[in-house]
Motif scaffolding. Structure first.
Motif, PDB file in Angstrom:
ATOM      1  N   ALA A 159       0.818  -1.218   0.000  1.00 55.15           N
ATOM      2  CA  ALA A 159       0.000   0.000   0.000  1.00 55.15           C
ATOM      3  C   ALA A 159       0.851   1.267   0.000  1.00 55.15           C
ATOM      4  O   ALA A 159       0.422   2.311  -0.518  1.00 55.15           O
ATOM      5  N   THR A 160       2.057   1.206   0.557  1.00 56.67           N
ATOM      6  CA  THR A 160       2.935   2.382   0.629  1.00 56.67           C
ATOM      7  C   THR A 160       4.017   2.368  -0.449  1.00 56.67           C
ATOM      8  O   THR A 160       4.924   3.202  -0.426  1.00 56.67           O
ATOM      9  N   GLY A 161       3.938   1.438  -1.389  1.00 61.43           N
ATOM     10  CA  GLY A 161       4.868   1.403  -2.505  1.00 61.43           C
ATOM     11  C   GLY A 161       6.232   0.851  -2.189  1.00 61.43           C
ATOM     12  O   GLY A 161       7.167   0.997  -2.987  1.00 61.43           O
ATOM     13  N   LYS A 162       6.378   0.181  -1.051  1.00 58.01           N
ATOM     14  CA  LYS A 162       7.674  -0.374  -0.672  1.00 58.01           C
ATOM     15  C   LYS A 162       7.865  -1.805  -1.166  1.00 58.01           C
ATOM     16  O   LYS A 162       8.954  -2.369  -1.045  1.00 58.01           O
ATOM     17  N   MET A 163       6.813  -2.389  -1.711  1.00 58.20           N
ATOM     18  CA  MET A 163       6.877  -3.744  -2.244  1.00 58.20           C
ATOM     19  C   MET A 163       5.937  -3.845  -3.432  1.00 58.20           C
ATOM     20  O   MET A 163       4.855  -3.262  -3.419  1.00 58.20           O
ATOM     21  N   ASP A 164       6.379  -4.550  -4.468  1.00 56.70           N
ATOM     22  CA  ASP A 164       5.515  -4.753  -5.628  1.00 56.70           C
ATOM     23  C   ASP A 164       4.331  -5.642  -5.246  1.00 56.70           C
ATOM     24  O   ASP A 164       4.480  -6.606  -4.503  1.00 56.70           O
ATOM     25  N   PRO A 230       2.242 -10.067  -7.097  1.00 57.01           N
ATOM     26  CA  PRO A 230       1.616 -10.612  -5.886  1.00 57.01           C
ATOM     27  C   PRO A 230       0.302  -9.882  -5.613  1.00 57.01           C
ATOM     28  O   PRO A 230       0.220  -8.671  -5.762  1.00 57.01           O
ATOM     29  N   ILE A 231      -0.721 -10.645  -5.236  1.00 59.13           N
ATOM     30  CA  ILE A 231      -2.049 -10.060  -5.035  1.00 59.13           C
ATOM     31  C   ILE A 231      -2.568 -10.472  -3.660  1.00 59.13           C
ATOM     32  O   ILE A 231      -2.512 -11.645  -3.290  1.00 59.13           O
ATOM     33  N   PHE A 232      -3.047  -9.483  -2.912  1.00 57.15           N
ATOM     34  CA  PHE A 232      -3.445  -9.693  -1.529  1.00 57.15           C
ATOM     35  C   PHE A 232      -4.927  -9.343  -1.358  1.00 57.15           C
ATOM     36  O   PHE A 232      -5.270  -8.191  -1.124  1.00 57.15           O
ATOM     37  N   PRO A 233      -5.810 -10.318  -1.471  1.00 57.19           N
ATOM     38  CA  PRO A 233      -7.236 -10.055  -1.251  1.00 57.19           C
ATOM     39  C   PRO A 233      -7.542  -9.896   0.232  1.00 57.19           C
ATOM     40  O   PRO A 233      -6.933 -10.548   1.077  1.00 57.19           O
ATOM     41  N   TYR A 234      -8.487  -9.014   0.531  1.00 59.37           N
ATOM     42  CA  TYR A 234      -8.943  -8.847   1.908  1.00 59.37           C
ATOM     43  C   TYR A 234     -10.419  -8.511   1.902  1.00 59.37           C
ATOM     44  O   TYR A 234     -11.004  -8.167   0.876  1.00 59.37           O
ATOM     45  N   CYS A 235     -11.050  -8.603   3.078  1.00 57.79           N
ATOM     46  CA  CYS A 235     -12.466  -8.254   3.226  1.00 57.79           C
ATOM     47  C   CYS A 235     -12.668  -7.744   4.645  1.00 57.79           C
ATOM     48  O   CYS A 235     -11.827  -7.012   5.160  1.00 57.79           O
ATOM     49  N   GLY A 236     -13.762  -8.138   5.289  1.00 60.12           N
ATOM     50  CA  GLY A 236     -13.979  -7.724   6.663  1.00 60.12           C
ATOM     51  C   GLY A 236     -13.203  -8.561   7.656  1.00 60.12           C
ATOM     52  O   GLY A 236     -12.759  -8.058   8.691  1.00 60.12           O
ATOM     53  N   GLY A 237     -13.025  -9.868   7.330  1.00 62.71           N
ATOM     54  CA  GLY A 237     -12.346 -10.755   8.256  1.00 62.71           C
ATOM     55  C   GLY A 237     -11.670 -11.939   7.602  1.00 62.71           C
ATOM     56  O   GLY A 237     -11.512 -12.984   8.229  1.00 62.71           O
ATOM     57  N   GLY A 238     -11.272 -11.820   6.338  1.00 62.43           N
ATOM     58  CA  GLY A 238     -10.573 -12.902   5.665  1.00 62.43           C
ATOM     59  C   GLY A 238     -11.467 -14.048   5.226  1.00 62.43           C
ATOM     60  O   GLY A 238     -10.971 -15.121   4.867  1.00 62.43           O
ATOM     61  N   ILE A 239     -12.769 -13.826   5.241  1.00 63.79           N
ATOM     62  CA  ILE A 239     -13.719 -14.889   4.885  1.00 63.79           C
ATOM     63  C   ILE A 239     -14.184 -14.717   3.440  1.00 63.79           C
ATOM     64  O   ILE A 239     -13.992 -15.602   2.601  1.00 63.79           O
ATOM     65  N   ARG A 258      -2.377 -14.329  -1.982  1.00 65.28           N
ATOM     66  CA  ARG A 258      -2.250 -14.641  -0.551  1.00 65.28           C
ATOM     67  C   ARG A 258      -3.352 -13.929   0.205  1.00 65.28           C
ATOM     68  O   ARG A 258      -3.497 -12.707   0.126  1.00 65.28           O
ATOM     69  N   ASN A 259      -4.155 -14.680   0.920  1.00 60.78           N
ATOM     70  CA  ASN A 259      -5.293 -14.126   1.636  1.00 60.78           C
ATOM     71  C   ASN A 259      -4.825 -13.353   2.873  1.00 60.78           C
ATOM     72  O   ASN A 259      -4.127 -13.895   3.735  1.00 60.78           O
ATOM     73  N   TYR A 260      -5.237 -12.073   2.955  1.00 62.36           N
ATOM     74  CA  TYR A 260      -4.914 -11.280   4.145  1.00 62.36           C
ATOM     75  C   TYR A 260      -5.928 -11.638   5.225  1.00 62.36           C
ATOM     76  O   TYR A 260      -7.033 -11.118   5.255  1.00 62.36           O
ATOM     77  N   ASP A 261      -5.525 -12.503   6.125  1.00 69.39           N
ATOM     78  CA  ASP A 261      -6.447 -13.066   7.111  1.00 69.39           C
ATOM     79  C   ASP A 261      -6.987 -12.012   8.070  1.00 69.39           C
ATOM     80  O   ASP A 261      -8.160 -12.017   8.412  1.00 69.39           O
ATOM     81  N   GLY A 262      -6.148 -11.098   8.516  1.00 71.96           N
ATOM     82  CA  GLY A 262      -6.602 -10.059   9.447  1.00 71.96           C
ATOM     83  C   GLY A 262      -7.625  -9.126   8.843  1.00 71.96           C
ATOM     84  O   GLY A 262      -8.568  -8.694   9.511  1.00 71.96           O
ATOM     85  N   SER A 263      -7.436  -8.813   7.558  1.00 71.53           N
ATOM     86  CA  SER A 263      -8.355  -7.990   6.784  1.00 71.53           C
ATOM     87  C   SER A 263      -8.778  -6.708   7.519  1.00 71.53           C
ATOM     88  O   SER A 263      -8.018  -6.174   8.336  1.00 71.53           O
ATOM     89  N   TRP A 264      -9.987  -6.212   7.234  1.00 76.08           N
ATOM     90  CA  TRP A 264     -10.406  -4.934   7.805  1.00 76.08           C
ATOM     91  C   TRP A 264     -10.586  -5.016   9.324  1.00 76.08           C
ATOM     92  O   TRP A 264     -10.449  -4.014  10.024  1.00 76.08           O
TER      93      TRP A 264
END
Length: 277
Positions: A159-164, A230-239, A258-264
């Motif tokens: 999100a901050t441009g430090k990683m592709d 690399p693609i990082f999907p997220y939602c309210g809670g990784g569901i 890679r699923n962002y488990d912590g998400s929002w």
């Protein structure tokens, strides 16, 4: 982690294998009463939040601990030799969440049904209200799926441009726009900075069947996602994001998903993490 070559159980196969003792069908729902109305013969009930999430340090809906999941599966009569097929009564994110959790812990043979129970009924499949009690079975899991989960630190770096990479918001449009936080309250509304948006519900029809591969690819292409980063999907809670992860990783073979488990639930809770509205 390798891509599962056979992640979906076709409806016709399910019809023919309802009595297979080596297959455990699990109806995963948010609440028990849905299962009690009708379910597949021999199917076990799983409660999504109770069985496939946990809360840690004030953050809800995180992946459960290994020993807790082993106990859950053992109580369902599952050992390492069984095939596990997840499904829900209607179109739902829960089969993919449960599937992702088992993949994360290296369970060897897991699938999701190619459609909801409502869709299976259209194939004249048998349903019941009877409860089939299962015997406890030992199961051994291991943490082998670190390549399919992501963390707040990784997502922040993107999100901050430090990683592709790319961040993909799988929530509703109103949640992505910061108008509300969905069915669960959250400390802050908005989205992760730079997040693209594709609601998980757009990936399948009303019966819970995924669209064909070319249609799915086009849905992602239209928002600028092609699997090259690399693609990082997220939602309210990784569901809900587990649905998009399933499509990208298992169906489109984009191994960088890679699923962002912590998400929002985590992102909104941690005040130091930036948001965008």
């Amino acid at each position: 982690m390798h891509i599962n070559p056979d992640p979906i159980a076709e409806g016709e196969w399910i019809v023919e294998n309802l009595d297979d003792p080596e297959t455990i069908f699990i109806q995963v729902e948010a609440e028990r009463q849905i299962y009690d109305v009708a379910h597949l013969p021999r199917a076990v009930f799983a409660e999504g939040y109770k069985d496939f999430t946990t809360e840690k340090n004030g953050v809800r809906a995180l992946v459960p601990d290994l020993v807790d999941l082993e106990m859950t599966l053992s109580n369902f009569g599952i050992d390492n030799s069984k095939r596990v097929v997840f499904y829900s009564a209607e179109k739902s994110m829960w089969p993919c969440r449960a599937y992702w959790v088992l993949r994360y812990y290296g369970f060897p043979n897991v699938q999701i049904a190619d459609r909801s129970l409502a869709g299976l009924i259209k194939l004249n499949i048998e349903t019941t209200t009877e409860i089939d009690f299962t015997d406890w079975s030992p199961v051994e899991l291991s943490l082998t799926g670190e390549s399919i989960i992501s963390t707040a630190d990784e997502v922040l770096a993107v999100a901050t441009g430090k990683m592709d990479g790319q961040v993909l918001d799988c929530r509703s449009s109103s949640e992505w726009q910061g108008l509300d936080t969905g069915s669960h309250s959250a400390p802050r509304s908005g989205r992760i900075p730079g997040a693209l948006h594709l609601d998980w519900e757009e990936l399948m029809d009303a019966n819970g069947q995924f669209y064909d591969i070319e249609t799915l690819k086009q849905l992602y292409f239209d928002i600028g996602v092609d699997g090259s980063l690399p693609i990082f999907p997220y939602c309210g809670g990784g569901i809900r994001s587990a649905v998009s992860w399933f499509v990208m990783y298992e169906l489109l073979c984009w191994e960088s998903a890679r699923n962002y488990d912590g998400s929002w639930a985590e992102w909104s809770y941690r005040d130091e993490l930036p948001i965008e509205i």
